[in-house]
Design a protein around this motif. Sequence first.
Motif, PDB file in Angstrom:
ATOM      1  N   ASP A   1      -8.452 -11.546  -8.722  1.00 41.71           N
ATOM      2  CA  ASP A   1      -9.433 -12.556  -9.149  1.00 41.71           C
ATOM      3  C   ASP A   1      -9.914 -13.293  -7.887  1.00 41.71           C
ATOM      4  O   ASP A   1     -10.518 -12.673  -7.014  1.00 41.71           O
ATOM      5  CB  ASP A   1      -8.824 -13.506 -10.183  1.00 41.71           C
ATOM      6  N   THR A   2      -9.619 -14.572  -7.769  1.00 43.51           N
ATOM      7  CA  THR A   2     -10.060 -15.325  -6.588  1.00 43.51           C
ATOM      8  C   THR A   2      -8.910 -15.611  -5.634  1.00 43.51           C
ATOM      9  O   THR A   2      -9.096 -16.269  -4.611  1.00 43.51           O
ATOM     10  CB  THR A   2     -10.692 -16.664  -7.027  1.00 43.51           C
ATOM     11  N   ILE A   3      -7.727 -15.112  -5.968  1.00 45.54           N
ATOM     12  CA  ILE A   3      -6.556 -15.388  -5.142  1.00 45.54           C
ATOM     13  C   ILE A   3      -6.428 -14.325  -4.057  1.00 45.54           C
ATOM     14  O   ILE A   3      -6.350 -13.124  -4.350  1.00 45.54           O
ATOM     15  CB  ILE A   3      -5.274 -15.422  -5.993  1.00 45.54           C
ATOM     16  N   LYS A   4      -6.397 -14.772  -2.799  1.00 45.77           N
ATOM     17  CA  LYS A   4      -6.261 -13.847  -1.678  1.00 45.77           C
ATOM     18  C   LYS A   4      -4.794 -13.503  -1.478  1.00 45.77           C
ATOM     19  O   LYS A   4      -3.933 -14.389  -1.445  1.00 45.77           O
ATOM     20  CB  LYS A   4      -6.837 -14.468  -0.404  1.00 45.77           C
ATOM     21  N   LEU A   5      -4.503 -12.206  -1.350  1.00 45.62           N
ATOM     22  CA  LEU A   5      -3.144 -11.733  -1.201  1.00 45.62           C
ATOM     23  C   LEU A   5      -2.886 -11.238   0.226  1.00 45.62           C
ATOM     24  O   LEU A   5      -3.807 -10.858   0.943  1.00 45.62           O
ATOM     25  CB  LEU A   5      -2.875 -10.608  -2.193  1.00 45.62           C
ATOM     26  N   LYS A   6      -1.608 -11.246   0.607  1.00 44.56           N
ATOM     27  CA  LYS A   6      -1.232 -10.754   1.936  1.00 44.56           C
ATOM     28  C   LYS A   6      -1.135  -9.241   1.901  1.00 44.56           C
ATOM     29  O   LYS A   6      -0.505  -8.671   1.003  1.00 44.56           O
ATOM     30  CB  LYS A   6       0.110 -11.344   2.363  1.00 44.56           C
ATOM     31  N   GLY A   7      -1.762  -8.576   2.906  1.00 40.89           N
ATOM     32  CA  GLY A   7      -1.719  -7.123   2.934  1.00 40.89           C
ATOM     33  C   GLY A   7      -1.765  -6.572   4.348  1.00 40.89           C
ATOM     34  O   GLY A   7      -2.238  -7.235   5.277  1.00 40.89           O
ATOM     35  N   LYS A   8      -1.237  -5.352   4.543  1.00 39.73           N
ATOM     36  CA  LYS A   8      -1.267  -4.653   5.823  1.00 39.73           C
ATOM     37  C   LYS A   8      -1.788  -3.241   5.613  1.00 39.73           C
ATOM     38  O   LYS A   8      -1.550  -2.629   4.574  1.00 39.73           O
ATOM     39  CB  LYS A   8       0.130  -4.598   6.445  1.00 39.73           C
ATOM     40  N   LEU A   9      -2.469  -2.720   6.653  1.00 43.83           N
ATOM     41  CA  LEU A   9      -3.057  -1.386   6.550  1.00 43.83           C
ATOM     42  C   LEU A   9      -2.834  -0.630   7.848  1.00 43.83           C
ATOM     43  O   LEU A   9      -3.012  -1.187   8.934  1.00 43.83           O
ATOM     44  CB  LEU A   9      -4.560  -1.490   6.267  1.00 43.83           C
ATOM     45  N   ALA A  10      -2.448   0.649   7.768  1.00 41.85           N
ATOM     46  CA  ALA A  10      -2.345   1.536   8.928  1.00 41.85           C
ATOM     47  C   ALA A  10      -3.058   2.836   8.583  1.00 41.85           C
ATOM     48  O   ALA A  10      -2.874   3.377   7.488  1.00 41.85           O
ATOM     49  CB  ALA A  10      -0.890   1.798   9.271  1.00 41.85           C
ATOM     50  N   TYR A  11      -3.894   3.339   9.511  1.00 40.18           N
ATOM     51  CA  TYR A  11      -4.695   4.528   9.247  1.00 40.18           C
ATOM     52  C   TYR A  11      -4.659   5.411  10.490  1.00 40.18           C
ATOM     53  O   TYR A  11      -5.164   5.045  11.537  1.00 40.18           O
ATOM     54  CB  TYR A  11      -6.127   4.096   8.923  1.00 40.18           C
ATOM     55  N   LYS A  12      -4.002   6.595  10.354  1.00 36.99           N
ATOM     56  CA  LYS A  12      -3.882   7.495  11.486  1.00 36.99           C
ATOM     57  C   LYS A  12      -3.709   8.924  10.986  1.00 36.99           C
ATOM     58  O   LYS A  12      -2.984   9.171  10.009  1.00 36.99           O
ATOM     59  CB  LYS A  12      -2.675   7.097  12.345  1.00 36.99           C
ATOM     60  N   ASP A  13      -4.392   9.839  11.683  1.00 34.77           N
ATOM     61  CA  ASP A  13      -4.294  11.269  11.361  1.00 34.77           C
ATOM     62  C   ASP A  13      -4.578  11.522   9.885  1.00 34.77           C
ATOM     63  O   ASP A  13      -3.890  12.327   9.221  1.00 34.77           O
ATOM     64  CB  ASP A  13      -2.910  11.817  11.732  1.00 34.77           C
ATOM     65  N   ASP A  14      -5.583  10.840   9.355  1.00 36.39           N
ATOM     66  CA  ASP A  14      -6.046  10.999   7.965  1.00 36.39           C
ATOM     67  C   ASP A  14      -5.057  10.469   6.927  1.00 36.39           C
ATOM     68  O   ASP A  14      -5.279  10.628   5.718  1.00 36.39           O
ATOM     69  CB  ASP A  14      -6.355  12.476   7.643  1.00 36.39           C
ATOM     70  N   TRP A  15      -3.994   9.846   7.380  1.00 32.09           N
ATOM     71  CA  TRP A  15      -3.045   9.269   6.428  1.00 32.09           C
ATOM     72  C   TRP A  15      -3.212   7.759   6.387  1.00 32.09           C
ATOM     73  O   TRP A  15      -3.337   7.096   7.414  1.00 32.09           O
ATOM     74  CB  TRP A  15      -1.601   9.604   6.804  1.00 32.09           C
ATOM     75  N   LEU A  16      -3.159   7.251   5.147  1.00 33.86           N
ATOM     76  CA  LEU A  16      -3.357   5.829   4.912  1.00 33.86           C
ATOM     77  C   LEU A  16      -2.047   5.241   4.394  1.00 33.86           C
ATOM     78  O   LEU A  16      -1.462   5.731   3.438  1.00 33.86           O
ATOM     79  CB  LEU A  16      -4.462   5.642   3.865  1.00 33.86           C
ATOM     80  N   ASP A  17      -1.563   4.183   5.083  1.00 35.20           N
ATOM     81  CA  ASP A  17      -0.385   3.461   4.626  1.00 35.20           C
ATOM     82  C   ASP A  17      -0.757   2.003   4.502  1.00 35.20           C
ATOM     83  O   ASP A  17      -1.208   1.393   5.489  1.00 35.20           O
ATOM     84  CB  ASP A  17       0.772   3.604   5.627  1.00 35.20           C
ATOM     85  N   PHE A  18      -0.597   1.445   3.300  1.00 29.34           N
ATOM     86  CA  PHE A  18      -0.856   0.009   3.212  1.00 29.34           C
ATOM     87  C   PHE A  18       0.036  -0.611   2.152  1.00 29.34           C
ATOM     88  O   PHE A  18       0.632   0.075   1.310  1.00 29.34           O
ATOM     89  CB  PHE A  18      -2.342  -0.284   2.965  1.00 29.34           C
ATOM     90  N   SER A  19       0.143  -1.910   2.230  1.00 27.43           N
ATOM     91  CA  SER A  19       1.015  -2.642   1.314  1.00 27.43           C
ATOM     92  C   SER A  19       0.431  -4.025   1.094  1.00 27.43           C
ATOM     93  O   SER A  19      -0.403  -4.500   1.878  1.00 27.43           O
ATOM     94  CB  SER A  19       2.429  -2.754   1.904  1.00 27.43           C
ATOM     95  N   PHE A  20       0.859  -4.654   0.010  1.00 29.63           N
ATOM     96  CA  PHE A  20       0.462  -6.044  -0.232  1.00 29.63           C
ATOM     97  C   PHE A  20       1.505  -6.676  -1.140  1.00 29.63           C
ATOM     98  O   PHE A  20       2.327  -5.995  -1.764  1.00 29.63           O
ATOM     99  CB  PHE A  20      -0.943  -6.128  -0.857  1.00 29.63           C
ATOM    100  N   THR A  21       1.495  -7.972  -1.168  1.00 27.49           N
ATOM    101  CA  THR A  21       2.360  -8.704  -2.086  1.00 27.49           C
ATOM    102  C   THR A  21       1.484  -9.447  -3.077  1.00 27.49           C
ATOM    103  O   THR A  21       0.462 -10.037  -2.690  1.00 27.49           O
ATOM    104  CB  THR A  21       3.248  -9.705  -1.336  1.00 27.49           C
ATOM    105  N   ASP A  22       1.864  -9.402  -4.354  1.00 28.30           N
ATOM    106  CA  ASP A  22       1.021 -10.030  -5.373  1.00 28.30           C
ATOM    107  C   ASP A  22       1.235 -11.543  -5.390  1.00 28.30           C
ATOM    108  O   ASP A  22       1.954 -12.100  -4.543  1.00 28.30           O
ATOM    109  CB  ASP A  22       1.271  -9.410  -6.754  1.00 28.30           C
TER     110      ASP A  22
END
Length: 982
Positions: A465-486
């Motif tokens: 909704d309007t609440i901003k969450l903490k998240g991280k993203l890594a993108y290398k060699d066509d692989w995507l790794d990301f996470s967030f906390t609700d």
Amino acid sequence: MKMKFLLLTMLWCGVSLFAQDYFPKNDGVKSKNNNYTAFTHAKIYVTPTQVLDNATLLIQNGKVAQVGKSVTIPKNSVTLDLEGKSIYPSFIDIYSDFGVDKPKRASGGGRSAQYEPSREGFYWNDHIMPENNAISVFKYDDKKAKELRDAGFGVVNSHIQDGIARGAGVLVTLNASGTDGERVLDAKSAQHFSFTKSIAKRQSYPTSLMGATALLRQFYSDADWYAKGNSTTKDRSIEALLANKGLLQIFEAKDKNNVLRADKIGDANNVQYAILAGGNEYENIADIKATNAKLIVPINFPEAYDVSNPYNEDLVTLQDMRKWNQAPSNPKVLAENGITFSLTLFDLKSPSKFKGNLLKAIEYGLPKTKALEALTTVPASILGKSSTIGTLQSGSYANFLITSGDIFEKETTLYENWVQGTKNVINDKNIKDIRGDYDLSVGGLTYNLSITGEPSKPKIDIKQDTIKLKGKLAYKDDWLDFSFTDSEDKPYRMTGLVLKKSDNLSGKLVMPNGSESTFKAIKTSAFQKKEKEEKKKEAPEVLPITFPNVGYGYTSKPKSQNTLFKNATVWTGEDAGVLENTDVLVKNGEIVKIGSNLNGGNAIVVDATGKHLTAGIIDEHSHIAALAINEAGHNSSAEVKMTDVVDPEHMGIYRDLAGGVTTIQLLHGSANPIGGRSAILKLKWGESADNMIYPNSPKFIKFALGENVKQSNWQSFSRFPQTRMGVEQVFTNYFQMAKEYDAKKKSGKSYRYDEEMETLAEILNGERFISCHSYVQSEINMMMKVAEKFGFKVNTFTHILEGYKVADIMAEHGVGGSTFSDWWAYKYEVNDAIPYNAAIMHSQGVTVAINSDDAEMSRRLNQEAGKTVKYGGLSETEAWKTVTLNPAKLLHIDDKVGSIKEGKVADLVLWTDHPLSVYAKAEKTMIEGTIYFDLQKDRQQREAIKKERTILVNMMLKEKNGGGKTQGPRQSKKETFHCDSL
């Protein structure tokens, strides 16, 4: 499969392009690959000023075959579509030590270092090594080459960075897959010099900047003599210098004033150096421009100081604060003044720092076109290689960069650096751009996912909704790794393979409870890059420089003014004595009238009622305003000149002006019996070193007697002399050599010019005067006898603390005495010193001056002169002459300065009180009609300095709080020199 074939084709091109044509063909049926590679639809910077949109670059066999908007692509071509991307020429660094091991410091050394050379068949000084060739020790290092390629460089000019004459450099490409035979573009690319002696050699001479300067002067002179066939022996060093004469000549200066020193050496020998600058040329830009030298400019800008602790803040000088603020503007100032310069990685901790500093220089006003020129066409031109490197014109080496856009923007990605047609991947240019807005479905809930940043380094912004969450993203060699906390701080972790043909993202999901599932992100809109605001970003505030650019420097250089001093008590220093209620008129830098009720016309009127006007104080023996004091490498250093090491920014100058001092003799120290040549300086604060040197200076040299010259105060047993007997023998030997040298010179026979012998011959011929450091009567007598034996007179005994014992003999010889007022017992040889010394010498008819030999004492010489009234009963007028007219007489400048007389130069001081009083302050100090110190202005400057420091401190705090890097506070003070400073 197609991609693999393409990569193999390109690899084959890179490996086989440069095999020598004369190699035997033992590879069966294999043949040379002459395929082309075409880079299409790119924005191509053929040169910094020739930019083609939607153009094609065609390369073959490691070189540019063609470039343009309508290139016909041959059938045997591999075509790469670079739509939306840019191509630039790879960068060139003229000043590098790539592939050359750093020299190892010689063991031993120090004050027991050897005084003789370690080689035979070469020049007599070990630090002169033009016979060195970097190619002979070059070893390609791909780890370091990769660091340089990652910074955008394709070619470097490397040399052995050790010694004064360093030999020939080597120009190499950073081609990872080639051989040295292919990489080396020029095995002798330039001849290199510096002011710094070798750390790998133990020979002690030179020990100073002035010694290095003198050594280079003599070396060039010897080479000229040798080239004319005068030598009966071979000198491999000189032969190497002569053989390399046609090469580019590069001089390592590393400072704005050293740039001027290096250029003088070049001018004297018809050599125009390309000079490694210091990054502070903006402080002296007019003189730098006048050299006409091409500069190699480092961009090793200092980091802000951490001044968050108010106590630590006080450690940082205003000069260092200013350097942090002003140094990034140096390239801009050079460009604005039409000075040709290239940029270098020199002195950067890592090549990775280069882009950040380069962007900072651009932020501070360096035009992008000039930046690109300084990295491509200018270094190529300086090296004389414009036809092969620095551009992408036909025939040039295929050295180029592929970028995502403007290479001088922070967000731009450098994809590839091609060197001699060989691809080096920095970042994958084929990576899929996943930026955009998505609906992210996770565990039955939908989130708003926005991916921004750069394609190779994306960033995420995730909301519920309007609440901003903490998240991280890594993108290398066509692989995507990301996470967030609700919103309940529960973690979600996701991994997925990015598919080339799909805009959506999906993959494995690990829920907060550890269970596994899948996620899906449906793209709802493409990434929209924010257009830059049309409004130009304001350049950082750069505080104005001053003259000199240190605390108490002036916003503009002082200028001469016609001045009328009214109703002063005038200490003439002449037969007229002290005149009450008298006017003195100064016009065009001279004293034109002395009298009552004078009319100054348009002159500035200074009310001097109740004040005292005197001639400026002259310090016969000073060591302020110098970068070095002793050249201790030999027992005679008559070839060195203090004029080579004048420091016009030394705060001692300003402090001396505040004490009424207008002229000093800057003396060599007392490390050796025969020291260096003096510099007589007018203390023109804000002027260059050359403009401070007294015009048509009388010629002086420093000699020394006593403990220092025989090295009694430190453990040194390898240099002659070690005794007072040896000191006398040094003088006798050298004067005999000078006598023979002079006779040969005057005979008209061919002779080798020897700057040391020339100087000593000037003494024999009465053209140069000796100021001799002395203490005890036996040595004073000895020195006069040696002089009389060779037919000349000693001009001045300075220190002369036992002068009272031999004052009658001194008067008979005709030598003056420049002494301390009341120094004694500070070392063994002054045990017999007495404060009546000056008065006793004066009573015997010796011209007596009081000198300082000390930065602190120099600014209160008026008080030192007053002591001669107490100790010996000199009259006030005679006491005053000991710091004005008498030192002027000893320096042979009394026809111009030292007293107040019509026709003399207006070097004057207006005192608030009796000039011999401890309460007297110099209210105005004038040199040649120009006021260089004003007490009222000094108070204003103190306030201005406080305000400026506050501004700079706030700037640095802002830098730190904004995440900028800082360095710890440090106290940088210039050394205060004394006679025995080494």
